[in-house]
Design a protein around this motif. Structure first.
Motif, PDB file in Angstrom:
ATOM      1  N   ASN A 172       0.823  -1.361  -0.365  1.00 14.69           N
ATOM      2  CA  ASN A 172      -0.002  -0.235   0.039  1.00 14.69           C
ATOM      3  C   ASN A 172       0.653   1.187  -0.116  1.00 14.69           C
ATOM      4  O   ASN A 172       0.798   2.347  -0.879  1.00 14.69           O
ATOM      5  N   THR A 173       2.848   1.501   1.340  1.00 15.65           N
ATOM      6  CA  THR A 173       3.287   2.705   0.767  1.00 15.65           C
ATOM      7  C   THR A 173       3.364   2.167  -0.663  1.00 15.65           C
ATOM      8  O   THR A 173       3.964   3.440  -1.120  1.00 15.65           O
ATOM      9  N   MET A 174       4.028   1.281  -1.233  1.00 17.11           N
ATOM     10  CA  MET A 174       4.928   1.926  -2.284  1.00 17.11           C
ATOM     11  C   MET A 174       3.686   2.419  -3.326  1.00 17.11           C
ATOM     12  O   MET A 174       4.699   3.028  -4.176  1.00 17.11           O
ATOM     13  N   ILE A 175       2.332   1.965  -3.472  1.00 15.28           N
ATOM     14  CA  ILE A 175       1.012   2.445  -4.914  1.00 15.28           C
ATOM     15  C   ILE A 175       1.545   4.309  -3.782  1.00 15.28           C
ATOM     16  O   ILE A 175       1.118   4.500  -4.870  1.00 15.28           O
ATOM     17  N   THR A 181       3.383   5.815  -2.619  1.00  9.70           N
ATOM     18  CA  THR A 181       4.458   6.460  -3.370  1.00  9.70           C
ATOM     19  C   THR A 181       4.428   7.200  -4.437  1.00  9.70           C
ATOM     20  O   THR A 181       4.551   8.139  -5.471  1.00  9.70           O
ATOM     21  N   ALA A 182       3.686   5.729  -5.501  1.00 10.29           N
ATOM     22  CA  ALA A 182       3.979   6.007  -6.481  1.00 10.29           C
ATOM     23  C   ALA A 182       2.620   6.830  -7.190  1.00 10.29           C
ATOM     24  O   ALA A 182       2.978   7.547  -7.944  1.00 10.29           O
ATOM     25  N   LEU A 183       1.715   6.844  -6.080  1.00  7.67           N
ATOM     26  CA  LEU A 183       0.875   8.008  -6.728  1.00  7.67           C
ATOM     27  C   LEU A 183       1.389   9.360  -6.837  1.00  7.67           C
ATOM     28  O   LEU A 183       0.949  10.601  -7.639  1.00  7.67           O
ATOM     29  N   ARG A 184       1.729  10.154  -5.230  1.00  7.42           N
ATOM     30  CA  ARG A 184       2.733  11.217  -5.096  1.00  7.42           C
ATOM     31  C   ARG A 184       2.839  11.195  -6.069  1.00  7.42           C
ATOM     32  O   ARG A 184       4.039  12.652  -6.971  1.00  7.42           O
ATOM     33  N   ASP A 185       4.807  10.663  -6.460  1.00  7.64           N
ATOM     34  CA  ASP A 185       5.362  10.718  -7.246  1.00  7.64           C
ATOM     35  C   ASP A 185       4.949  10.956  -8.283  1.00  7.64           C
ATOM     36  O   ASP A 185       5.044  11.994  -9.811  1.00  7.64           O
ATOM     37  N   LEU A 186       3.694  10.157  -9.139  1.00  3.68           N
ATOM     38  CA  LEU A 186       3.032  10.871 -10.256  1.00  3.68           C
ATOM     39  C   LEU A 186       2.523  12.400 -10.626  1.00  3.68           C
ATOM     40  O   LEU A 186       2.710  13.037 -11.224  1.00  3.68           O
ATOM     41  N   ARG A 187       1.718  12.592  -9.257  1.00  6.51           N
ATOM     42  CA  ARG A 187       1.443  13.573  -9.066  1.00  6.51           C
ATOM     43  C   ARG A 187       1.851  14.795  -8.869  1.00  6.51           C
ATOM     44  O   ARG A 187       2.025  15.696 -10.107  1.00  6.51           O
ATOM     45  N   VAL A 188       3.982  15.011  -8.810  1.00 12.84           N
ATOM     46  CA  VAL A 188       4.011  15.810  -9.019  1.00 12.84           C
ATOM     47  C   VAL A 188       4.683  16.538 -10.440  1.00 12.84           C
ATOM     48  O   VAL A 188       5.122  17.091 -10.500  1.00 12.84           O
ATOM     49  N   GLN A 189       5.246  14.800 -10.863  1.00 13.11           N
ATOM     50  CA  GLN A 189       5.550  14.775 -11.644  1.00 13.11           C
ATOM     51  C   GLN A 189       4.761  15.124 -13.215  1.00 13.11           C
ATOM     52  O   GLN A 189       4.541  16.362 -13.840  1.00 13.11           O
ATOM     53  N   LEU A 190       3.215  15.315 -12.700  1.00 12.37           N
ATOM     54  CA  LEU A 190       2.043  16.091 -13.567  1.00 12.37           C
ATOM     55  C   LEU A 190       1.952  17.403 -13.451  1.00 12.37           C
ATOM     56  O   LEU A 190       1.646  18.282 -14.216  1.00 12.37           O
ATOM     57  N   ALA A 191       2.158  18.007 -12.155  1.00 10.42           N
ATOM     58  CA  ALA A 191       2.221  18.736 -11.968  1.00 10.42           C
ATOM     59  C   ALA A 191       3.848  20.121 -12.192  1.00 10.42           C
ATOM     60  O   ALA A 191       3.349  20.548 -12.611  1.00 10.42           O
TER      61      ALA A 191
END
Length: 157
Positions: A12-15, A17-27
């Motif tokens: 769950n932490t992996m998911i 973290t991946a969603l946060r990484d995606l959010r940052v990159q899309l921002a």
């Protein structure tokens, strides 16, 4: 039917973290697109909502973009001056206004996202239709969770 194994906290932490990484990159991507088109993040968000949902009233646009209604007037003024939107008066009720995007200008926005869209298409090509439906469902559920969490925070104010 085989029972599902319980999820471990680390998965769950992996998911998350991946969603946060995606959010940052899309921002970051959105910020670069906005910079190239001389649009602020909130203005780009409004154009995205209008492109997805079609013509809207200012109050509906403000709600869907998560922008305070008092701030919306300035955003709409800047977008209209830039030729990005048009304010149409309702013929039945001249006090009512509908906001729509200028179709010719949206091509400029889409051009800026061409690289990301192509990369996503290439990634999707490596998955089956069933896998893509599962991924899309997961992402929609995450987006819905974000809506619910936002509404709870707003209600607490």
């Amino acid at each position: 039917m085989e029972a599902r194994k319980p999820r471990t906290k680390s998965r769950n932490t992996m998911i998350r973290t991946a969603l946060r990484d995606l959010r940052v990159q899309l921002a970051l991507l959105n910020h670069q697109v906005g910079y190239r088109l001389a649009l602020k993040d909130a203005e780009l968000d409004c154009l995205d909502v209008l492109a997805r949902d079609g013509a809207l009233t200012p109050s509906t646009l403000a709600r869907r973009a998560g922008i305070h209604p008092a701030t919306m007037t300035g955003i709409l003024d800047r977008l209209e001056r830039g030729g990005w939107i048009v304010r149409d008066r309702d013929q039945a009720d001249r006090r009512s206004v509908t906001i729509r995007i200028v179709k010719d200008r949206t091509a400029e926005v889409y051009r800026q996202y061409r690289g990301m869209n192509g990369a996503v298409d290439a990634i999707c090509a490596g998955y089956t239709d069933e896998e893509l439906e599962l991924i899309a469902g997961f992402l929609h559920k995450c987006a819905d969770a974000g809506v619910t969490s936002t509404e709870k925070l707003m209600a607490a104010d």
